[in-house]
Design an enzyme around this catalytic site. Structure first.
Site, PDB file in Angstrom:
ATOM      1  N   CYS A 343       0.821  -1.208   0.000  1.00  0.00           N
ATOM      2  CA  CYS A 343       0.000   0.000   0.000  1.00  0.00           C
ATOM      3  C   CYS A 343       0.862   1.269   0.000  1.00  0.00           C
ATOM      4  CB  CYS A 343      -0.975  -0.040   1.175  1.00  0.00           C
ATOM      5  SG  CYS A 343      -2.383   1.077   0.977  1.00  0.00           S
ATOM      6  N   HIS A 451      -3.740  -5.617   1.550  1.00  0.00           N
ATOM      7  CA  HIS A 451      -3.361  -5.916   2.931  1.00  0.00           C
ATOM      8  C   HIS A 451      -3.833  -7.321   3.285  1.00  0.00           C
ATOM      9  CE1 HIS A 451      -2.126  -1.846   4.092  1.00  0.00           C
ATOM     10  NE2 HIS A 451      -3.194  -1.383   3.450  1.00  0.00           N
TER      11      HIS A 451
END
Length: 497
Positions: A343, A451
């Protein structure tokens, strides 16, 4: 009838409220009751996706312990720090720009009706509501605008436990002072004190609990021993006392491809680091040694390097450069050591970050991947099932795996059309039934927006030969601990049974 409510208050932040609340969620579920967790307002950059929005990771785990489906009503207000004096405000799972810029004390009036609605909704859907307080209920400087502790307890008609961390010292003073400083109504709701993280001979506590009860009228109902390896991530994992700031000679052994090896994984701990709970599975694999890295000189000792998520990528990128991490990270990749960026870490590894809307900030990236990120006002928040394509090098074992995870981010990233002299970044990860690309590889570098990678047993098996630990087992151990250190009648009396 609305649900009976049990509230876990703490004398300080970090006293252990989250873990005790999680344990109670599973314990009450074991009694055949329908249970849900609640926290009116949480402050954390560890978040999870629930019904299309964000909630604090602690409430996500509590819902799983309770056997309930996570929903945004369980944590209607989430504050995500973006700096020392600024937090993004997430209301019912969605960013509220107006409240983000509003003065702190003005927020309470606007937020309380939202919290009440969520509280009422949950109490109508279960037998027991386990509520977690925030910080301390005795912050007298904020008493006029604190709706998370006493006001929530009153609205839910909750019976309260007050938890203190005895390992820090001063626990009896913390309990006594908190009991004296809270408002009269909240004081009357406190039915028991809990001493948490005790080490040593319990007989040495006497006559402290009896003296405290004589002063306050409140009994000490449990003394919970120190438990470092309970299997759940801490609320703020970067402060996990079980992890070092650098590697030492004590790293364990690990089996890779049938051969014995040492594996040291370093996670760069920049100031706005986020979503740290996703690395908890790595802590339970024999032979893996984890360290939070704040010193670039420590990078050289890492076999693997991870750039985790960030709440503000441009700020953390600046921190990396100021600390001297840029050359250390480039050197790690040049040595063909595995480098994983997730991310915000992905955004930092690219060539550039462009921000026309004032979301995060413009920045020149580290340049290890020919990617450009454009920050956009709308936030991507979704659970995702994604499939890896063909990978090579140290990431080859992930080829063709389908994995579950989640995305929480501002920003859209694309590979540069013209590759530089060191080669292009290959798209290697995409959501199932979606053409979007959320992962790229170049050599030893793998960068993904997803994630939760290490929460997939297939990933853990492929990379480390170990399927990882199971949350259900961790929840059961927590409930066993409640059984061992609380009297059943005490816990049942809290819910009027």
């Amino acid at each position: 009838m609305p649900a009976a409510a049990v509230m876990v208050l703490g004398t300080t932040s970090g006293a252990g409220k989250s873990l005790v609340a999680t344990a109670l969620c599973r314990w009450y579920r074991r009694q055949g009751l329908s249970v849900m967790p609640f926290k009116a307002q949480n402050m954390s950059n560890n978040a999870r996706v629930a019904d299309g929005g964000e909630i604090g990771a602690a409430q996500y785990y509590q819902s799983l312990a309770a056997g309930a489906v996570p929903c945004t009503a369980m944590n209607p207000v989430l504050l995500k720090p973006e700096g020392d004096c600024r937090s993004q405000v997430v209301v019912n799972g969605q960013v509220d720009d107006g409240l983000t810029t509003a003065p702190w004390r003005e927020r309470s009036t606007r937020l309380w009706p939202i919290v009440q609605q969520a509280l009422t909704s949950l109490r109508s859907r279960c037998d027991v509501l386990v509520i977690e307080g925030a910080g301390s209920p005795a912050e007298i400087n904020l008493a006029d605008c604190d709706f998370v502790n006493g006001r929530t307890a009153a609205a839910a008609d909750a019976r309260c436990l007050l938890v203190a961390d005895i390992d820090r010292g001063g626990a009896f003073a913390h309990l006594f002072g908190t009991h004296r400083l809270v408002d009269d109504q909240t004081r009357l709701r406190i039915d028991g004190f809990v001493l948490n993280r005790f080490r040593g001979d319990p007989a040495l506590l006497a006559p402290g609990p009896a003296m405290l009860e004589a002063l306050t009228g409140v009994p000490t109902v449990a003394c919970l021993p120190m438990w470092r390896d309970h299997g759940l991530p801490e609320e703020d994992g970067v402060f996990d006392r079980g992890m070092a700031d650098r590697f030492d000679a004590g790293a364990g052994t690990h089996w890779i491809g049938g051969q014995r090896a040492r594996l040291r994984i370093g996670i760069v701990a920049y100031p706005r680091i986020s979503n740290l709970d996703e690395f908890e599975p790595l802590r339970h694999v024999p032979g893996i040694r984890l360290a939070w890295l704040r010193d670039p000189d420590a990078v050289a000792a890492a076999d693997w390097l991870i750039l985790p998520g960030s709440k503000q990528s441009s700020s953390d990128l600046r921190w990396l450069r100021e600390r001297g991490f840029e050359s250390a990270i480039a050197g790690h990749a040049a040595a063909a050591k595995p480098l994983l960026a997730i991310c915000g870490g992905l955004q930092m590894l690219g060539a550039a970050m462009s921000d026309a809307h004032g979301v995060d900030g413009d920045a020149q990236g580290l340049g290890l991947l020919p990617l450009t990120t454009w920050f956009e006002p709308r936030k991507t928040v979704r659970a995702a099932r994604a499939a890896f394509g063909a990978l090579d090098g140290p990431w080859e074992r992930l080829s063709m795996l389908t994995v579950d995870g989640y995305e929480i981010r501002h920003g859209r990233t694309a590979a540069d059309r013209v590759a530089d002299t060191t080669g292009a970044a290959r798209p290697v990860l995409a959501p199932v039934n979606d053409s979007a690309v959320i992962g790229w590889q170049r050599g030893p570098v793998l960068a993904i927006y997803l994630h939760g990678l290490f929460e997939n047993a297939a990933v853990m098996e492929a990379l480390f030969g170990d399927p990882g630990h199971h949350l259900e087992a961790a929840f059961e151990r927590l409930a066993d601990r409640i059984d061992a250190h609380f009297e059943r009648r005490t816990l049942m009396a809290l819910i009027g049974r």
